[in-house]
Write an enzyme that holds these catalytic residues in place. Structure first.
Site, short mmCIF file in Angstrom:
data_model
loop_
_atom_site.label_atom_id
_atom_site.label_comp_id
_atom_site.label_asym_id
_atom_site.label_seq_id
_atom_site.Cartn_x
_atom_site.Cartn_y
_atom_site.Cartn_z
N ASP A 1 0.85 -1.20 0.00
CA ASP A 1 0.00 0.00 0.00
C ASP A 1 0.88 1.24 0.00
O ASP A 1 2.08 1.17 0.29
CB ASP A 1 -0.97 -0.01 1.18
CG ASP A 1 -0.28 0.07 2.53
OD1 ASP A 1 0.30 1.13 2.83
OD2 ASP A 1 -0.32 -0.93 3.29
N ALA A 2 0.30 2.37 -0.34
CA ALA A 2 1.07 3.59 -0.56
C ALA A 2 1.90 3.98 0.66
O ALA A 2 3.02 4.49 0.52
CB ALA A 2 0.14 4.74 -0.94
#
Length: 251
Positions: free
Chosen positions: A116-117
């Site tokens: 995820d970011a």
């Protein structure tokens, strides 16, 4: 067709010792020694014949049980994905993404799984679809290691709870291992190893036991380690690293 002009199947392909040398396994002379010692197999059969010819694009070669990557068009890279970068090759909203680090490469690569970011760390990139598919498939149970910074202190029973398994909204989940790495100023650094691939699984597991993640870094996939690779940098995987990934998924 006269006998002189007929093709000789034995002459097709490349000499095995040359293939091994070109793959960086050993010099041609040392490769001949490996063959003599019965340490080389082609398509599952041990080869002791010097001068055997093979088609590098269509055979599977192992040395000492470790697969040798001989196809020159195959690419295997490790990226240390920085925080804030999205695990996509392109982003229609203009946000930083993994593809930004590959603009100058002519190879069509794709990432193996996602981070995820807000999660940093090791992300594998390749054009080998078969390997990528197996690495992402849960049945092969390839372990992934994370370092997480969480609010501390962490109770001594947290590791046991996570190893035994907790129930999340999409079903039960558990870690393969858990250990305390450090405690400092109301925070703790813990290591989590698991083979699950569900979305945000590490964050959800730690939050479920009362320790929401403050910072998360993936440090290892199988036997491939992030090490001291700087954020945003790419490196080619070594032959032993690639071989270890193939071994992990029975290729």
């Amino acid at each position: 067709m006269s006998p002189r002009s007929q093709p000789n199947p034995a002459a097709d392909g490349v000499r095995l010792q040359k293939v091994l040398s070109g793959a960086g396994v050993a010099s041609r002379r040392a490769a001949e020694d490996l063959i003599d010692q019965g340490r080389v197999s082609v398509d599952g059969e041990v080869v002791r014949e010097q001068g055997k010819r093979v088609d590098p694009d269509n055979v599977v070669i192992h040395v000492d049980g470790v697969r040798v990557i001989v196809r020159e068009d195959r690419v295997y890279l490790a990226l240390n994905k920085p925080r804030g970068v999205h695990s996509t090759m392109d982003d229609d909203r203009g946000r930083p993404c993994v593809g930004d680090y590959l603009r100058e490469r002519v190879d069509k690569l794709f990432h193996v799984g996602r981070l995820d970011a807000e999660t940093e760390g090791l992300l594998l990139l390749t054009n080998d679809g078969d390997l990528a598919h197996r690495l992402m498939h849960p049945s092969f149970e390839v372990a992934k290691t994370y370092l997480a910074e969480v609010p501390g202190p962490v109770a001594r029973d947290i590791g046991k709870r996570l190893r035994d398994g907790v129930t999340l909204e999409d079903g039960p989940a558990r870690v393969d291992s858990f250990r305390m790495v450090d405690n400092y100023a109301g925070k703790a650094l813990v290591e989590v190893v698991l083979h699950e691939g569900r979305k945000h699984i590490v964050r959800r597991l730690l939050e479920e036991v009362g320790h929401p993640v403050l910072k998360l870094v993936r440090t290892q996939i199988g036997d491939v380690r992030l090490g001291n690779q700087r954020p945003g940098s790419l490196r080619a995987l070594s032959r032993p690293e690639v071989g270890s990934l193939f071994a992990a998924v029975d290729l």
